[in-house]
Design a protein around this motif. Sequence first.
Motif, PDB file in Angstrom:
ATOM      1  N   LEU A 113     -19.325  33.488  15.436  1.00 26.63           N
ATOM      2  CA  LEU A 113     -19.447  33.363  13.986  1.00 26.63           C
ATOM      3  C   LEU A 113     -18.306  32.509  13.429  1.00 26.63           C
ATOM      4  CD1 LEU A 113     -21.172  34.413  11.636  1.00 26.63           C
ATOM      5  CD2 LEU A 113     -19.589  36.293  11.402  1.00 26.63           C
ATOM      6  N   LEU A 114     -17.106  32.729  13.958  1.00 27.10           N
ATOM      7  CA  LEU A 114     -15.945  31.982  13.470  1.00 27.10           C
ATOM      8  C   LEU A 114     -16.084  30.502  13.769  1.00 27.10           C
ATOM      9  CD1 LEU A 114     -13.025  34.320  14.551  1.00 27.10           C
ATOM     10  CD2 LEU A 114     -14.002  34.035  12.300  1.00 27.10           C
ATOM     11  N   ARG A 115     -16.734  30.192  14.899  1.00 27.72           N
ATOM     12  CA  ARG A 115     -16.832  28.786  15.276  1.00 27.72           C
ATOM     13  C   ARG A 115     -18.031  28.105  14.669  1.00 27.72           C
ATOM     14  NH1 ARG A 115     -14.982  28.963  21.572  1.00 27.72           N
ATOM     15  NH2 ARG A 115     -12.840  29.550  21.156  1.00 27.72           N
ATOM     16  N   SER A 116     -18.800  28.823  13.860  1.00 30.30           N
ATOM     17  CA  SER A 116     -19.940  28.141  13.279  1.00 30.30           C
ATOM     18  C   SER A 116     -19.965  28.152  11.760  1.00 30.30           C
ATOM     19  CB  SER A 116     -21.244  28.716  13.828  1.00 30.30           C
ATOM     20  OG  SER A 116     -21.172  30.095  13.929  1.00 30.30           O
ATOM     21  N   LEU A 117     -19.237  29.013  11.123  1.00 36.10           N
ATOM     22  CA  LEU A 117     -19.282  29.031   9.668  1.00 36.10           C
ATOM     23  C   LEU A 117     -17.879  29.085   9.093  1.00 36.10           C
ATOM     24  CD1 LEU A 117     -22.176  31.514   9.009  1.00 36.10           C
ATOM     25  CD2 LEU A 117     -22.128  29.125   8.377  1.00 36.10           C
TER      26      LEU A 117
ATOM     27  N   LEU B 122     -13.659  24.269  12.096  1.00 39.01           N
ATOM     28  CA  LEU B 122     -13.859  25.581  12.715  1.00 39.01           C
ATOM     29  C   LEU B 122     -13.000  25.782  13.951  1.00 39.01           C
ATOM     30  CD1 LEU B 122     -17.670  25.448  12.274  1.00 39.01           C
ATOM     31  CD2 LEU B 122     -16.163  27.022  11.080  1.00 39.01           C
ATOM     32  N   MET B 123     -12.479  24.693  14.493  1.00 39.20           N
ATOM     33  CA  MET B 123     -11.538  24.802  15.597  1.00 39.20           C
ATOM     34  C   MET B 123     -10.249  24.141  15.130  1.00 39.20           C
ATOM     35  SD  MET B 123     -12.715  25.971  18.625  1.00 39.20           S
ATOM     36  CE  MET B 123     -12.188  25.056  20.051  1.00 39.20           C
ATOM     37  N   PRO B 124      -9.170  24.895  15.059  1.00 44.29           N
ATOM     38  CA  PRO B 124      -7.930  24.271  14.594  1.00 44.29           C
ATOM     39  C   PRO B 124      -7.445  23.208  15.574  1.00 44.29           C
ATOM     40  CG  PRO B 124      -7.661  26.648  14.913  1.00 44.29           C
ATOM     41  CD  PRO B 124      -9.004  26.291  15.435  1.00 44.29           C
ATOM     42  N   PRO B 125      -7.036  22.034  15.094  1.00 43.97           N
ATOM     43  CA  PRO B 125      -6.554  20.998  16.006  1.00 43.97           C
ATOM     44  C   PRO B 125      -5.160  21.329  16.542  1.00 43.97           C
ATOM     45  CG  PRO B 125      -6.436  20.219  13.757  1.00 43.97           C
ATOM     46  CD  PRO B 125      -7.013  21.602  13.703  1.00 43.97           C
ATOM     47  N   ALA B 126      -4.875  20.865  17.762  1.00 42.08           N
ATOM     48  CA  ALA B 126      -3.532  21.046  18.316  1.00 42.08           C
ATOM     49  C   ALA B 126      -2.587  20.050  17.657  1.00 42.08           C
ATOM     50  CB  ALA B 126      -3.554  20.857  19.823  1.00 42.08           C
ATOM     51  N   ILE B 157     -27.059  36.553   4.758  1.00 38.68           N
ATOM     52  CA  ILE B 157     -25.680  36.470   5.241  1.00 38.68           C
ATOM     53  C   ILE B 157     -25.254  35.015   5.430  1.00 38.68           C
ATOM     54  CG2 ILE B 157     -24.215  36.946   7.234  1.00 38.68           C
ATOM     55  CD1 ILE B 157     -25.650  39.632   7.462  1.00 38.68           C
ATOM     56  N   GLY B 158     -26.126  34.231   6.057  1.00 38.41           N
ATOM     57  CA  GLY B 158     -25.800  32.827   6.284  1.00 38.41           C
ATOM     58  C   GLY B 158     -25.605  32.083   4.978  1.00 38.41           C
ATOM     59  N   GLY B 159     -26.498  32.329   4.029  1.00 37.40           N
ATOM     60  CA  GLY B 159     -26.401  31.666   2.734  1.00 37.40           C
ATOM     61  C   GLY B 159     -25.111  32.029   2.018  1.00 37.40           C
ATOM     62  N   LEU B 160     -24.779  33.328   2.045  1.00 42.29           N
ATOM     63  CA  LEU B 160     -23.551  33.766   1.385  1.00 42.29           C
ATOM     64  C   LEU B 160     -22.328  33.179   2.083  1.00 42.29           C
ATOM     65  CD1 LEU B 160     -24.386  37.520   0.756  1.00 42.29           C
ATOM     66  CD2 LEU B 160     -24.274  35.722  -0.945  1.00 42.29           C
ATOM     67  N   ALA B 161     -22.390  33.128   3.417  1.00 47.80           N
ATOM     68  CA  ALA B 161     -21.256  32.575   4.161  1.00 47.80           C
ATOM     69  C   ALA B 161     -21.059  31.103   3.814  1.00 47.80           C
ATOM     70  CB  ALA B 161     -21.475  32.739   5.657  1.00 47.80           C
ATOM     71  N   LEU B 162     -22.156  30.417   3.516  1.00 51.21           N
ATOM     72  CA  LEU B 162     -22.051  29.006   3.156  1.00 51.21           C
ATOM     73  C   LEU B 162     -21.622  28.823   1.710  1.00 51.21           C
ATOM     74  CD1 LEU B 162     -25.249  27.754   4.955  1.00 51.21           C
ATOM     75  CD2 LEU B 162     -22.926  27.059   5.472  1.00 51.21           C
ATOM     76  N   GLY B 163     -21.425  29.928   1.004  1.00 53.13           N
ATOM     77  CA  GLY B 163     -20.891  29.828  -0.339  1.00 53.13           C
ATOM     78  C   GLY B 163     -21.923  29.880  -1.450  1.00 53.13           C
ATOM     79  N   LEU B 164     -23.172  30.251  -1.121  1.00 54.06           N
ATOM     80  CA  LEU B 164     -24.171  30.409  -2.179  1.00 54.06           C
ATOM     81  C   LEU B 164     -24.008  31.791  -2.813  1.00 54.06           C
ATOM     82  CD1 LEU B 164     -27.348  29.073  -0.364  1.00 54.06           C
ATOM     83  CD2 LEU B 164     -25.939  27.850  -1.993  1.00 54.06           C
TER      84      LEU B 164
END
Lengths: 295, 327
Positions: A113-117, B122-126, B157-164
Amino acid sequence: MALAKQYGLRRLNVRPPLLEYIRDLMGRWSFIRTLATSTAYARNQGNYLGQLWAVLNPILNAAVYVLIFGILLGVNRHVGNSIAFIVIGVFIFRFIESSVTGGAKSISGKTQLLRSLHFPRAVLPMSTVLSLLATLLPALVVMCVIVLLSGLLPGYQTMTVTWWWLLLPAAVVLLWIFNTGLAFIMARIVATTPDLDNIIGFVMRVVMYGSGVIFPLAGYLERMNISEGAKVVVGGILEYQPVAVFLYLVRSCLTQEESIPQSGLMWALGAAWAVVFFAIGFVIFWRGEERYGRD
Amino acid sequence: MTEADAHMDFDLELEPEDLEETAPETPIGDPCLVVDDLHVVYRVVGSRARKEAAKGAEVREAQIKPSFLKRLVSAGRQHTGGVSEVHAVRGISFTVRHGESVGIVGVNGSGKSTLLRAIAGLMPPASGSVHVSGEPSLLGVNAALMPQLSGEQNIMIGGLALGLTPKQVEERFDEVVEFAGIGDFVYLPMKTYSSGMAARLRFAISSAASPEILMIDEALATGDAAFKARSKARIEEVRQNAGTVFLVSHSISTVEAMCTRVLWVHQGKLVMDGPTHEVAESYKEYIRDQRPPGRRGPRAGGRAGARNGGGKGNARKVGAQGQPAGS
């Protein structure tokens, strides 16, 4: 970089300032709530009895402890109603314990979940505790019923509904805030050092017996082979540490034990522990924000 | 390299419905994404790098300053501790403008998905940095939402996570279900879905928020032809609204059909960056060279899919930037 500045682009992967983070998080309240209620619901899916388990589970759990400690071992001779004592202890402690274990897994178990949203990560521990609160509510009703019924048994102190019962929600809200703080701390610790996840179980068992969940500790302290000064210190720690304080608050609301009267000091302490743990936990969690999901 | 790669075992055969198609031109606007010398390193706790490293993978034992506790735990023992580092993206820079659709191609384990996740934040850069305008939206094939919950709850859930807001999600609910084409399955738990259905639903959710930057990680490969056509239309829609689309894929034909620009990534480095037809030609040539015989070289990631394996000997052909692992 000049290019990025020229077109007003925002840098990714930097931790937002604390206030901005809080504001963003508050805007996600409906997300936290939906995530919490759906996971609470999903927990009991896949059983024939479905949501009935939200009630059956705590009843069975309490029955085991009452049988072993209350009836077989009889460790509660100093308590007027040992069933009420044990049931309240077990129900409330389970909420704390599952917040700690759930909080520990709220980040480390959700890498996908952390890596996709993209959202403020504090949503996850918060919704974990909120979902536990949602499962606690039906259990609380069961707890109150058991407490009342236990008073009807011969040999147990009679329990009556008093005005103090109205304070139960206040105690639960304080406990919820406290647990959220705990979950924040656990989430950060376990996300950085997964090994600690294995230790939690043992620590929680120590906390359980050290907080008077099943039997009051006062009598044991007296018999300890230490100096008077040390007894005061140990006794103070045991009595005023957060878990013991919250157990005291709930018991003082629901029962009429002589050893557990209503206490303004305990309420003040409960509020203080809740605020302190929440604030410290939140900051600890926020400081790791940009790291979650990398490992 | 990441879990997503497990699903990336699609072949490079041309898919008939994509043939003869090219992405239409749209006017290009201002820069909306700047990536500057990006490095991504992720840690894998509890696995020793030595075995992997012997196979020539881009993995090495972590050189981080371990805390006292970790040093204590990992001191000299074979089966305790052990932290491996995967240097998945190693120094990539590029700029993308509004209205572009960018394909990212490369063999298995070349760092495509990690690159995509890093530029989605979503992945912090080094080291290095990513600058964007707006909020990037990424949902790949493997981006599990909540498998035990129903599709309906997942959409929320997906919609809310995307900020809707909840209200916005409800408004778009029918549209999402229709786009995903899953019908009444939306009321069943997502774990009962076929992989194609789940991928379609995720794509529908991720594009429902009409993001400025839409990132797609192999999501289209599992869909059927009708779904592909619909998603292509959706991608066009995003681009018409001056948005930007990223598409990670093995299938060069999918990329050719949908993208105006292609980044070719090999072993974490950018090999080529240019208009689709140019890069696609070189990439196809490279892949043809990779076909048997002589594909026994070790590869990063070490997954299956040997057909397009990045052989040690041939990888050198890629050029100075794309250094093979074993050299």
